[in-house]
Design a protein around this motif. Structure first.
Motif, PDB file in Angstrom:
ATOM      1  N   ALA A 173      12.325   6.338  -4.460  1.00 54.73           N
ATOM      2  CA  ALA A 173      13.433   6.497  -3.512  1.00 54.73           C
ATOM      3  C   ALA A 173      12.987   7.256  -2.263  1.00 54.73           C
ATOM      4  N   ALA A 174      12.007   8.140  -2.406  1.00 56.82           N
ATOM      5  CA  ALA A 174      11.533   8.927  -1.262  1.00 56.82           C
ATOM      6  C   ALA A 174      10.852   8.056  -0.215  1.00 56.82           C
ATOM      7  N   LEU A 175      10.345   6.886  -0.621  1.00 53.51           N
ATOM      8  CA  LEU A 175       9.689   5.972   0.318  1.00 53.51           C
ATOM      9  C   LEU A 175      10.617   4.865   0.790  1.00 53.51           C
ATOM     10  N   GLY A 176      11.820   4.820   0.212  1.00 48.09           N
ATOM     11  CA  GLY A 176      12.789   3.808   0.615  1.00 48.09           C
ATOM     12  C   GLY A 176      13.116   2.793  -0.453  1.00 48.09           C
ATOM     13  N   GLY A 177      12.420   2.861  -1.614  1.00 48.21           N
ATOM     14  CA  GLY A 177      12.685   1.926  -2.698  1.00 48.21           C
ATOM     15  C   GLY A 177      11.519   0.984  -2.915  1.00 48.21           C
ATOM     16  N   ALA A 178      11.820  -0.307  -3.106  1.00 49.53           N
ATOM     17  CA  ALA A 178      10.765  -1.304  -3.288  1.00 49.53           C
ATOM     18  C   ALA A 178       9.893  -1.367  -2.035  1.00 49.53           C
ATOM     19  N   ILE A 179       8.589  -1.514  -2.237  1.00 51.46           N
ATOM     20  CA  ILE A 179       7.632  -1.508  -1.132  1.00 51.46           C
ATOM     21  C   ILE A 179       7.139  -2.931  -0.875  1.00 51.46           C
ATOM     22  N   THR A 180       7.321  -3.399   0.341  1.00 49.15           N
ATOM     23  CA  THR A 180       6.915  -4.749   0.719  1.00 49.15           C
ATOM     24  C   THR A 180       5.394  -4.857   0.828  1.00 49.15           C
ATOM     25  N   VAL A 181       4.857  -5.979   0.355  1.00 52.31           N
ATOM     26  CA  VAL A 181       3.451  -6.323   0.565  1.00 52.31           C
ATOM     27  C   VAL A 181       3.397  -7.364   1.684  1.00 52.31           C
ATOM     28  N   THR A 182       2.686  -7.062   2.743  1.00 55.55           N
ATOM     29  CA  THR A 182       2.594  -7.984   3.880  1.00 55.55           C
ATOM     30  C   THR A 182       1.703  -9.173   3.526  1.00 55.55           C
ATOM     31  N   PRO A 183       1.841 -10.287   4.223  1.00 52.99           N
ATOM     32  CA  PRO A 183       0.887 -11.390   4.047  1.00 52.99           C
ATOM     33  C   PRO A 183      -0.520 -10.940   4.450  1.00 52.99           C
ATOM     34  N   TYR A 184      -1.523 -11.562   3.825  1.00 48.35           N
ATOM     35  CA  TYR A 184      -2.891 -11.197   4.185  1.00 48.35           C
ATOM     36  C   TYR A 184      -3.186 -11.613   5.626  1.00 48.35           C
ATOM     37  N   THR A 185      -3.787 -10.688   6.373  1.00 43.66           N
ATOM     38  CA  THR A 185      -4.204 -10.936   7.752  1.00 43.66           C
ATOM     39  C   THR A 185      -5.475 -10.143   8.014  1.00 43.66           C
ATOM     40  N   LEU A 186      -6.323 -10.634   8.867  1.00 43.66           N
ATOM     41  CA  LEU A 186      -7.548  -9.919   9.222  1.00 43.66           C
ATOM     42  C   LEU A 186      -7.206  -8.554   9.809  1.00 43.66           C
ATOM     43  N   TYR A 187      -7.918  -7.526   9.357  1.00 43.84           N
ATOM     44  CA  TYR A 187      -7.660  -6.172   9.843  1.00 43.84           C
ATOM     45  C   TYR A 187      -8.002  -6.052  11.331  1.00 43.84           C
ATOM     46  N   GLY A 188      -7.326  -5.105  11.986  1.00 42.13           N
ATOM     47  CA  GLY A 188      -7.615  -4.833  13.386  1.00 42.13           C
ATOM     48  C   GLY A 188      -6.973  -5.796  14.360  1.00 42.13           C
ATOM     49  N   THR A 189      -6.063  -6.644  13.877  1.00 45.34           N
ATOM     50  CA  THR A 189      -5.445  -7.646  14.744  1.00 45.34           C
ATOM     51  C   THR A 189      -3.991  -7.294  15.047  1.00 45.34           C
ATOM     52  N   GLY A 190      -3.460  -7.928  16.080  1.00 43.96           N
ATOM     53  CA  GLY A 190      -2.049  -7.748  16.389  1.00 43.96           C
ATOM     54  C   GLY A 190      -1.156  -8.328  15.316  1.00 43.96           C
ATOM     55  N   ALA A 213      -3.059  -7.138  -3.796  1.00 41.25           N
ATOM     56  CA  ALA A 213      -3.726  -8.413  -3.992  1.00 41.25           C
ATOM     57  C   ALA A 213      -2.973  -9.331  -4.959  1.00 41.25           C
ATOM     58  N   VAL A 214      -1.943  -8.791  -5.629  1.00 43.44           N
ATOM     59  CA  VAL A 214      -1.256  -9.557  -6.677  1.00 43.44           C
ATOM     60  C   VAL A 214       0.232  -9.755  -6.388  1.00 43.44           C
ATOM     61  N   LEU A 215       0.902  -8.680  -5.956  1.00 43.98           N
ATOM     62  CA  LEU A 215       2.360  -8.701  -5.847  1.00 43.98           C
ATOM     63  C   LEU A 215       2.834  -9.026  -4.435  1.00 43.98           C
ATOM     64  N   ALA A 216       4.064  -9.488  -4.339  1.00 45.32           N
ATOM     65  CA  ALA A 216       4.738  -9.638  -3.044  1.00 45.32           C
ATOM     66  C   ALA A 216       5.555  -8.396  -2.721  1.00 45.32           C
ATOM     67  N   GLU A 217       5.770  -7.559  -3.747  1.00 43.42           N
ATOM     68  CA  GLU A 217       6.574  -6.344  -3.582  1.00 43.42           C
ATOM     69  C   GLU A 217       6.259  -5.415  -4.745  1.00 43.42           C
ATOM     70  N   LEU A 218       6.118  -4.122  -4.459  1.00 44.85           N
ATOM     71  CA  LEU A 218       5.927  -3.124  -5.516  1.00 44.85           C
ATOM     72  C   LEU A 218       7.300  -2.632  -5.969  1.00 44.85           C
ATOM     73  N   PRO A 219       7.728  -2.972  -7.193  1.00 53.33           N
ATOM     74  CA  PRO A 219       9.067  -2.578  -7.638  1.00 53.33           C
ATOM     75  C   PRO A 219       9.176  -1.065  -7.825  1.00 53.33           C
ATOM     76  N   PRO A 220      10.360  -0.506  -7.632  1.00 52.13           N
ATOM     77  CA  PRO A 220      10.570   0.934  -7.832  1.00 52.13           C
ATOM     78  C   PRO A 220      10.802   1.243  -9.311  1.00 52.13           C
ATOM     79  N   ILE A 221       9.736   1.543 -10.056  1.00 46.96           N
ATOM     80  CA  ILE A 221       9.886   1.791 -11.492  1.00 46.96           C
ATOM     81  C   ILE A 221      10.051   3.277 -11.808  1.00 46.96           C
ATOM     82  N   HIS A 222       9.974   4.131 -10.789  1.00 51.66           N
ATOM     83  CA  HIS A 222      10.166   5.574 -10.974  1.00 51.66           C
ATOM     84  C   HIS A 222      11.063   6.085  -9.856  1.00 51.66           C
ATOM     85  N   HIS A 223      11.835   7.149 -10.176  1.00 54.47           N
ATOM     86  CA  HIS A 223      12.808   7.625  -9.177  1.00 54.47           C
ATOM     87  C   HIS A 223      12.157   8.156  -7.903  1.00 54.47           C
ATOM     88  N   ARG A 224      10.864   8.535  -7.968  1.00 54.92           N
ATOM     89  CA  ARG A 224      10.208   9.017  -6.752  1.00 54.92           C
ATOM     90  C   ARG A 224      10.064   7.918  -5.699  1.00 54.92           C
TER      91      ARG A 224
END
Length: 220
Positions: free
Chosen positions: A122-139, A109-120
């Protein structure tokens, strides 16, 4: 019953998700697993901790419901989009889990991206993208999620929570729990100051180090 074992496994994963990640009450997420061109997904209208195998619909990759006594969860659209992409690209991804945990919702609800502040991270690929808000259940939310997951095993869906992939249900649930933990760690760090994110070079070093197990890259 079609894909009986997979349906039982989805129920077990759904119960573990409801019990262990601090999810919202009731229908607090969606779980799915793919076997070939068929996908088992959690249903609409049943709390995750009360699922029975026969409740879980079996669907084809082209969105048809083949079996199951309940309708698919609303986020089946999102899950099937991810599974289609994995099948088309020959990925090892066979399981998808999304959940509404307090900390993934807060970060999304706040960030555009979750920064990688811990080495773990890396297991998810690094920084995690936050998608734009969209109604759930839609294409639209499905399209955003597929894009955010390129090169990543997790994404954050703005205003909804976390999404994680895996090469099996246990792995997908583990990745979702890691995403939730990374979100918690970031929120706590922000209470102290501005967290320092690991660089791409530092994340690459972590991945390289992980290939050596306990001995490390400097073994004789």
């Amino acid at each position: 019953m079609l894909l009986e074992q997979e349906r039982r496994d989805v129920c077990l994963t759904a119960r573990a998700l409801a019990a262990g990640t601090g999810t919202a009450p009731g229908e607090s997420g969606t779980v799915s697993v793919r076997s070939g061109d068929l996908v088992v997904v959690t249903p609409h209208g049943v709390p995750l901790d009360q699922l029975q195998a026969a409740d879980c619909p079996v669907m084809s990759l082209d969105d048809r419901v083949l079996e199951g006594r309940r309708d698919p969860a609303a986020e089946a659209t999102l899950h099937l989009a991810v599974h289609r992409r994995a099948a088309d690209h020959g990925d090892e991804v066979t399981a998808v889990v999304n959940a509404f945990t307090a900390d993934t919702v807060a970060v999304s609800a706040v960030l555009a991206e979750l920064p990688p502040i811990h080495h773990r991270a890396a297991a998810l690929g690094g920084a995690i993208t936050v998608t734009p808000y969209t109604l759930y259940g839609t294409g639209e939310i499905a399209d955003h999620a597929v894009k955010a997951l390129k090169g990543r095993d997790a994404a954050l869906l703005a205003g909804h929570g976390g999404l994680a992939l895996g090469h099996g249900l246990e792995h997908a649930l583990e990745n979702l729990r890691l995403l939730d933990w990374l979100s918690t760690a970031y929120l706590r760090a922000r209470q102290v100051g501005e967290p320092r994110a690991l660089s791409e070079d530092e994340l690459a070093q972590v991945r390289h180090r992980d290939t050596y197990g306990w001995a490390g890259p400097d073994i004789w």
